[in-house]
Write an enzyme that holds these catalytic residues in place. Structure first.
Site, PDB file in Angstrom:
ATOM      1  N   GLY A  49       0.837  -1.198   0.000  1.00 17.43           N
ATOM      2  CA  GLY A  49       0.000   0.000   0.000  1.00 17.43           C
ATOM      3  C   GLY A  49       0.863   1.235   0.000  1.00 17.43           C
ATOM      4  N   CYS A  76       5.168  -6.261   1.617  1.00 15.26           N
ATOM      5  CA  CYS A  76       5.539  -4.840   1.617  1.00 15.26           C
ATOM      6  C   CYS A  76       4.848  -4.092   2.761  1.00 15.26           C
ATOM      7  CB  CYS A  76       5.238  -4.227   0.255  1.00 15.26           C
ATOM      8  SG  CYS A  76       6.001  -2.632   0.041  1.00 15.26           S
ATOM      9  N   HIS A 163       7.911  -7.681  -3.647  1.00 14.76           N
ATOM     10  CA  HIS A 163       6.621  -8.021  -4.263  1.00 14.76           C
ATOM     11  C   HIS A 163       6.712  -9.328  -5.046  1.00 14.76           C
ATOM     12  CE1 HIS A 163       4.376  -4.340  -3.359  1.00 14.76           C
ATOM     13  NE2 HIS A 163       5.551  -3.766  -3.378  1.00 14.76           N
ATOM     14  N   GLY A 218     -24.382  -7.032 -25.203  1.00  8.02           N
ATOM     15  CA  GLY A 218     -23.779  -7.773 -26.314  1.00  8.02           C
ATOM     16  C   GLY A 218     -22.293  -7.976 -26.092  1.00  8.02           C
ATOM     17  N   ASP A 221     -18.909  -9.270 -20.757  1.00 10.14           N
ATOM     18  CA  ASP A 221     -19.262  -9.416 -19.349  1.00 10.14           C
ATOM     19  C   ASP A 221     -20.750  -9.703 -19.141  1.00 10.14           C
ATOM     20  OD1 ASP A 221     -16.717  -8.529 -19.411  1.00 10.14           O
ATOM     21  OD2 ASP A 221     -17.150  -6.537 -18.613  1.00 10.14           O
TER      22      ASP A 221
END
Ligand code: XMP
Length: 510
Positions: A49, A76, A163, A218, A221
């Protein structure tokens, strides 16, 4: 379960875990312990963050998440959060680390580092660092000048300063895999099939004998969401597809063919194009157009919803194709942002609608949705479709939207898309389309003077639509597109190529 402390990489953590066929979801770091428990996690990842643990506005997570008895991996900021809340000390780093770094693994027997080399090449991005470890923790890894990892296996807490989720951390995926399998003992059973099966069962149970509505665009999703819900409740789902007069060429018919004829959805197709075009008459302001189309869509959908509710004896549910990136936009850690454009999509429905939401794709990314769609047997031309904005061609016609101008841009757009497909570039490009400009210029065709409109071609690469680069389309493709448009679309006599990235431009012209 990943708790989001505002990291730009939080989506990546989720996806890296799902790539191991392990279900993973993200909640804001402010989630209550009961909310977390309700998801039955086998482990918790605390994301990075942008804040310092000492900032007044540091994300307010409940430190009790460290006492739940579940394995925890801090990444992190997550490491600093753990350090700070368990009695260690965090300080502003003497030497900030952004970018590649070399890490030496000290505790090579630690299950988090199982089968990893003792020297790791990682990606760092932090200003603060752990100075004193909390009691009971030991150092597991370090860079030449800072703590890179710590653990307290009795408390089942692990943390790394780098990371592991980003591509630049070689072995990062292996480390996450170690956490997920060696430490959390998760089962690798999150496959598209499994997702479809469990989602269908959950929807069936939730909706029972009720009725649901779905506003279809259409696009990928809403279509995948509709097909999933249809699997669960069959014809108790009615889909509504509205022709707003600014769809692409033949799209109204094509979508009906795909969804009704090929996929068997119960589809109500409403041709409201005249109604939309009437409202758009004389309007040139981009925001004005967006608002009109958004409001008109709601009015049309509302009428249909009432009609369908009468026919079916009541509708209680509304299906939406919300994806995970749409959800995090509203995460509490994100600050307020300026409205550049009022987005309208099929999700922008009236607030006073008393329907309960079904959002089966809420935890997924676009490519995962495509995988699910493929397993549901949906046609590739739906699954691979480039994004298309809710206000459609209206925001690709600069100036007034009229039926004639819509027809011009539809023809030009079809040429752009078909040539890009022919060149095998369609799936590599985020969006490629034509824009109609209200600029007329002089030309000459077959010894005749022409005075006609200009068309701009736009093609961009993007990850999520937030930023974009213009695509250097091959000259040959541009040449064919230009020549075909000028020759085949009567009313356009000049073609230009848009070479603006986002920012400072936006993808759509309006
Ligand atoms: P801009 O033009 O803001 O577009 O750079 C970013 C992405 O969003 C799409 N877009 C929309 N999508 N409703 C949508 O569903 C909208 O009102 C809308 N406006 C823009 C655009 O096509 C691009 O992918």
């Amino acid at each position: 379960m990943i708790l989001d402390f505002g990291s730009q990489y939080v989506q990546l953590i989720a996806r890296r875990i799902r790539e191991q066929n392990v279900h993973s979801v993200v909640l804001p770091c402010t989630a209550k312990i009961e909310e977390i428990r309700a998801q039955n996690p086998v482990g918790i990842v605390l994301s990075g963050g942008p804040c310092s643990v000492y900032d007044a506005d540091a994300p307010p997570a409940d430190p009790a998440i460290l006492e739940m008895g579940l394995p925890v991996l801090g990444i992190c900021y997550g490491l600093q959060f753990i350090t700070h809340h368990l009695g260690g000390r965090v300080r502003s780093a003497v030497k900030r680390e952004y970018g590649p770094a070399d890490v030496e693994v000290i505790d090579t027997a630690n299950p988090l580092f199982a089968e990893l080399p003792a020297s790791l090449h990682v990606w760092m991005s932090h200003g603060d660092e752990a100075l004193d470890l909390p009691q009971g923790f030991h150092l597991t890894a370090r860079t030449s000048n800072a703590v890179a990892g710590m653990a307290n296996p009795e408390r089942r807490i692990w943390a790394v300063q780098f990371h592991p989720e980003v591509h630049h951390t070689q072995q990062g995926t292996a480390l996450l895999r170690n956490f997920v399998f060696n430490i959390c003992h998760a089962s690798p059973d999150w496959t598209p099939e499994h997702f479809i099966h469990s989602t269908v069962a959950a929807i069936r149970e939730k909706v029972g004998t009720g009725h649901a509505l779905c506003a279809l665009s259409g696009g990928v999703d809403s279509s995948v969401a509709a097909v999933l819900v249809h699997r669960a409740i069959g014809d108790h789902l009615t889909c509504v597809f509205v022709n707003n007069g600014v769809l692409r060429k033949n799209e109204f018919e094509k979508v009906q063919q795909n969804l009704r004829d090929k996929l068997g959805l119960k589809l109500v197709a409403v041709d409201a194009s005249k109604r939309f075009l009437l409202k758009l008459r004389g309007v040139t302001d981009p925001e004005g157009k967006r608002k009109i189309i958004g409001n008109e869509f709601i009015a049309v959908f509302d009428d249909e919803a009432n009609r369908i509710a009468e026919e079916t004896g009541g509708v209680e549910w509304l299906v939406q194709g919300t994806l995970y990136p749409d959800v995090i936009e509203s995460s509490p850690v994100k600050g307020p942002s300026q409205t550049i454009k009022s987005h309208h999509n099929v999700g922008g429905l009236p607030e006073d609608m008393t329907l309960q939401l079904i959002e089966p794709l809420r935890d997924l990314f676009k490519d995962e949705v495509r995988r699910i769609g493929r397993d549901l047997g949906m046609p590739e031309d739906i699954l691979q479709r480039q994004p298309f904005p809710g206000p459609g061609l209206a925001v690709r016609i600069v100036g007034e939207v009229t039926a004639d101008r819509v027809a011009l841009i539809q023809d030009a757009d079809e040429i752009v898309v078909s040539e890009i497909k022919k060149a095998g570039l369609y799936q590599q490009i985020w969006q490629s389309f034509a824009v109609l400009l209200p600029v007329k210029s002089v030309g000459v065709m077959g010894d005749q003077r022409t005075y006609a409109y200009t068309c701009a071609i736009r093609a961009v690469h993007s990850e999520d639509g937030m930023t974009a680069d213009w695509v250097p389309l091959p000259y040959e493709v541009l040449k064919t597109i230009s020549s075909r448009i000028v020759n085949e679309v009567r009313g356009i006599n000049r073609v230009v190529y848009d070479i603006t990235s986002k920012p400072p431009g936006t993808i759509e012209w309006e």
